[in-house]
Design an enzyme around this catalytic site. Structure first.
Site, short mmCIF file in Angstrom:
data_model
loop_
_atom_site.label_atom_id
_atom_site.label_comp_id
_atom_site.label_asym_id
_atom_site.label_seq_id
_atom_site.Cartn_x
_atom_site.Cartn_y
_atom_site.Cartn_z
N GLU A 139 -2.71 1.54 -16.95
CA GLU A 139 -1.38 1.81 -16.39
C GLU A 139 -1.37 1.76 -14.87
OE1 GLU A 139 2.21 1.87 -16.24
OE2 GLU A 139 1.77 2.66 -18.24
N GLU A 200 -3.94 -2.70 4.93
CA GLU A 200 -5.33 -2.68 5.35
C GLU A 200 -5.48 -3.37 6.71
OE1 GLU A 200 -7.65 -1.16 3.72
OE2 GLU A 200 -6.55 -0.73 1.87
N LYS A 215 -0.61 -8.63 -10.33
CA LYS A 215 0.25 -7.76 -11.12
C LYS A 215 1.23 -8.58 -11.96
CE LYS A 215 -0.17 -4.17 -7.61
NZ LYS A 215 0.48 -3.51 -6.45
N GLY A 318 -0.78 4.63 -3.25
CA GLY A 318 -1.16 5.93 -2.72
C GLY A 318 -2.09 6.64 -3.68
#
Length: 457
Positions: A139, A200, A215, A318
């Site tokens: 998930e 980054e 994704k 996060g």
């Protein structure tokens, strides 16, 4: 009649041994939640969850005090062999792939947030899980804390999904949002994202669309019961966008977003129907729910035959949000260890062909710098008609926007011509743009941006 025996408590059952691979931002939050929520997690699983080790590359690196250094180990292979559940948040292809295959073949359940590995070699992991009769959950690999994998993989399994649209990279959404609200250039907005920790030091995976493409491959595989890899995704990032592009988007009633799109598609060449999967900047009409997704938030919009339109929205990245998704999977697979049963296995029965990018249906906004003289629009319209591309709307303004003369043609005024097309194929659009670029009256093709097709509009 004697009273029934009470069910054994979670504490009466042997613990489920959990191994953690990786202890960066997400891994640290996983450790924190496992400790802070231990009683509740045990009650939900039916047995205690025991963290038996944390595999890291550098044993001496500074760590959050929540991580017990006695749990740290550099022997990742040994760790996975003594675990019931292996949680992987280290990222990358290797050694993650080898470690997860070792865990699955040994009968451990696997929970991973590794989108790159799943997009690159998901079928190998699925096959190993299936052969061992154990679980593979992920998930957290798509959109952080947003529950999207389980709804697509399980809740919508009885429905027919037509299209999945996603803002699945928080960094690029934040960058485009700052460009739209403050007029920042791309480099300035990326620097702001880096200062806040959204991007980054090397933002390539985000701004070039690689993260979103991984994704998209996972979502397409689940939604259309077809194996889709990262190589199948047509990818365009945001590095070619300018503040002017974002301003024009607002001027024409759109928000500019980096979209991951997976949809059922018709092959215009007459071949079998298939699916199209792509990541690209797109102009989203302001009245569409995705247009209002701001900052570093993510959203996935699903269009299904029976369920209709569904939107999933929330923080897509996060440490804490991603760890929340990881722990949800840990509870599910651990419960299966206690009560029996398995989660869903790979569903690739449909085996639909992934169509080439040229077959995708698209609408577009084409911005041209042209000579400001009679007949130019007719030439442009003729070029579009020759390729079967029709014009939905036209806007023309003096150009360049700053009011300066075109350096290449200082004696002839220029204009900006903005064409919005009706739905066509990507192949026809690309061929048309090549012809437009060669017209004598066209100074420059400034930009070509997809416009989100709103079904039923």
């Amino acid at each position: 009649m004697s009273a029934p025996e009470p069910a054994p408590s979670a504490g009466a059952r042997p613990p489920i041994r959990v191994a953690l691979l990786g202890c960066g931002t997400v891994g640290t939050e996983v450790v924190r939640l496992l400790g802070a929520q231990a009683p509740d997690l045990a009650a939900r699983v039916g047995a205690p969850l025991e963290l038996v080790g944390v595999a890291v590359r550098d044993l001496d690196a500074p760590r959050d005090p929540v991580v017990d250094r006695a749990l740290l180990t550099a022997d990742a292979e040994g760790l996975v062999e003594r675990a019931d559940v292996v949680v992987e948040v280290m990222g990358g292809l290797e050694p993650a792939r080898g470690l997860l295959l070792r865990a699955l073949r040994g009968g451990a359940a696997v929970v991973t947030a590794n989108k790159a590995l799943l997009a690159e070699d998901g079928p190998t992991l699925y096959a190993a899980a299936d052969a061992a009769g154990t679980d593979l959950y992920f998930e957290a690999a798509v959109a952080g804390a947003i529950p999207i994998v389980r709804p697509v993989r399980e809740s919508l399994v009885g429905d027919r999904v037509h299209r999945v649209l996603g803002i699945v990279n928080g960094t690029t959404n934040y960058v485009l949002d700052r460009m739209a609200t403050e007029g920042l250039g791309l480099d300035e907005a990326v620097a702001a994202a880096q200062e806040l920790g959204y991007a980054e030091a090397d933002p390539t995976a985000d701004v070039e669309g690689y993260d979103a493409a991984a994704k998209a491959a996972i979502l397409a595989s689940l939604a259309f019961h077809t194996r889709v890899s990262l190589a199948d995704v047509d990818r365009t990032g945001i590095t070619g966008l300018t503040a002017d592009d974002v301003a024009w988007a607002a001027r024409t009633g759109h928000a500019l977003k980096l979209l991951a799109v997976a949809e059922r598609a018709v092959d215009p060449s007459g071949g079998p129907d298939g699916i199209g999967v792509r990541v690209h900047p797109a102009l989203v009409p302001l009245d569409h729910p995705l247009a209002g997704v701001r900052g570093a938030f993510n959203a996935v919009f699903v269009e299904a035959e029976a369920a209709g339109e569904l939107m999933f929205y929330g923080r897509g990245a996060g440490g804490a949000p991603t760890a929340s998704a990881v722990l949800g999977d840990v509870v599910s697979v651990a419960r299966h260890r206690v009560q029996g049963g398995r989660g869903p296995v790979e569903s690739s029965y449909a085996d639909l062909p992934v169509l080439p990018a040229e077959a995708a249906r698209t609408r577009a906004q084409v911005r041209l710098l042209v000579a400001d003289r009679p007949g130019v629009l007719a030439q442009v319209a003729s070029a579009l008609a020759d390729h079967g591309v029709s014009i939905e709307a036209v806007q023309q303004t003096a150009a360049p926007a700053a009011g300066e003369p075109d350096p290449a043609h200082p004696d002839e005024p220029s204009a900006t011509l903005v064409l919005t097309t009706h739905t066509t194929t990507e192949g026809a659009l690309r061929a048309t743009v090549r012809v437009l670029a060669d017209l004598p009256a066209v100074r420059r093709v400034v930009s070509v941006l997809s416009v989100l097709r709103v079904e039923g509009a």
